[in-house]
Scaffold this active site. Sequence first.
Site, short mmCIF file in Angstrom:
data_model
loop_
_atom_site.label_atom_id
_atom_site.label_comp_id
_atom_site.label_asym_id
_atom_site.label_seq_id
_atom_site.Cartn_x
_atom_site.Cartn_y
_atom_site.Cartn_z
N HIS A 254 29.68 -11.26 -25.02
CA HIS A 254 30.27 -11.43 -23.75
C HIS A 254 29.29 -9.87 -22.74
O HIS A 254 28.04 -10.58 -22.06
CB HIS A 254 31.54 -11.23 -23.25
CG HIS A 254 31.80 -11.20 -21.84
ND1 HIS A 254 32.51 -11.37 -20.39
CD2 HIS A 254 32.03 -9.65 -20.89
CE1 HIS A 254 32.02 -11.37 -19.11
NE2 HIS A 254 31.81 -10.52 -19.26
N GLU A 255 29.28 -9.09 -23.57
CA GLU A 255 28.70 -7.72 -23.26
C GLU A 255 27.67 -7.92 -23.71
O GLU A 255 26.57 -6.97 -22.84
CB GLU A 255 29.99 -6.35 -23.64
CG GLU A 255 30.70 -6.47 -23.20
CD GLU A 255 30.95 -6.61 -22.04
OE1 GLU A 255 30.41 -6.29 -21.26
OE2 GLU A 255 32.24 -6.34 -21.59
N HIS A 264 28.56 -12.40 -14.20
CA HIS A 264 30.17 -12.70 -14.16
C HIS A 264 29.80 -14.35 -13.85
O HIS A 264 29.69 -14.57 -13.18
CB HIS A 264 30.95 -12.23 -13.92
CG HIS A 264 31.72 -11.26 -14.47
ND1 HIS A 264 31.78 -9.57 -14.07
CD2 HIS A 264 31.66 -11.17 -15.82
CE1 HIS A 264 32.75 -8.76 -15.54
NE2 HIS A 264 32.76 -9.40 -16.62
N CYS A 289 29.27 -22.40 -21.05
CA CYS A 289 29.04 -23.26 -20.36
C CYS A 289 27.88 -23.90 -19.99
O CYS A 289 26.65 -22.34 -20.24
CB CYS A 289 29.80 -22.52 -18.16
SG CYS A 289 28.47 -22.10 -17.29
ZN LIG Z 1 31.86 -8.54 -18.07
ZN LIG Z 2 29.50 -19.91 -17.72
#
Ligand SMILES: [Zn+2]
Ligand SMILES: [Zn+2]
Length: 360
Positions: A254-255, A264, A289
């Site tokens: 994520h980071e 985000h 996604c």
């Molecule tokens: Zn974040």
């Molecule tokens: Zn996404």
Amino acid sequence: MQILRHSEQTLKTALISKNPVLVSQYEKFEAGEQRLMNEAFQPTSDLFGPITLHSQSDWITSHPEAPQDFEQFYSDPYRNTPSAEKRSIYIQSIGALGNTRIISEEYIKWLKGYCEAFFYGLTVKLLEPVSVSATRCSFRINDNTQNLQIHAGHILKFLKKKKPEDAFCVVGITMIDLYPRDSWNFVFGQASLTDGVGIFSFARYGRDFYSSHYEGKVKKLQKKSSNDYSIFDNYYIPEITSVLLLRSCKTVTHEIGHIFGLRHCQWLACLMQGSNHLEEADRRPLNLCPICLRKLQCAVGFSIVERYKALVKWIDDDSASTPVVAPRHSREDNVNLPKPAEAFKDWREWIVKCLAILQK
Ligand SMILES: [Zn+2]
Ligand SMILES: [Zn+2]
């Protein structure tokens, strides 16, 4: 529970865009790749569902942000793209990660392997582990939780100085909790997108951090002076469980996604959703996604099929890639710990479904 549902048209535009250049780029994806990404706007898709909000303290409710569709990402002049010379992600461990040297070494190799599959096409390299004292960072004992914490900004400065020539980014990982400034209680991580550095702590990902018998509590009296780092010697480290491995893989990807310029996600349930607390982070999936996948693919240039195959292979390989053969290790060190990948079982099943669509 609230469901954040977008119309088919909104999702289609967020993914493909209305800009003719980007539409024709999209049409150049292989048929299977388009079939998979088009699942983003199929209301009956069992691969990509809407974001669900469970409480007022969830990220989207408490941190309103502008959404970022593919076109906005594509035309962002400040996003970072790996160049031919800078295609390496470096991981720097700070302090011990596991209770023995072997666990520390294996664990960081598992993370490295995961990042290599996730950011397929980039090289992931490990920097020589350093102690907390080597960073010369400030530290404190948290007044509420009584655990040791190190100053995130000081670590970022340290990482920036160490950043190798061929680095796309350097991410520091530690089992010591972090704080960003004196007035803050804690932070899971912090990154500088312009410098391409980040630091993330997994201290709170162990099974006992929030329990009353958490063993990382220190008594105030134990603190000697602000530059006596001996307090970190033999300091408590959570056990590397499958859940901790999964949470740390999730956080790091994520980071690093943010370092590429992915904001985000507010489109579908996605790794890039913001999270405000551990329960929300656990709810967030490991997968991107299609909108975020297209962003990452655009930055890195991988084949979507090959990337998913690499992720399955990482889950199936039961230990780190390279056996320990260095002569400096004693005989009993010469073992490969099995990788605790049980928690990745659902993620594996999900990827296999994607591969079926991709290769139909
Ligand atoms: Zn974040
Ligand atoms: Zn996404």
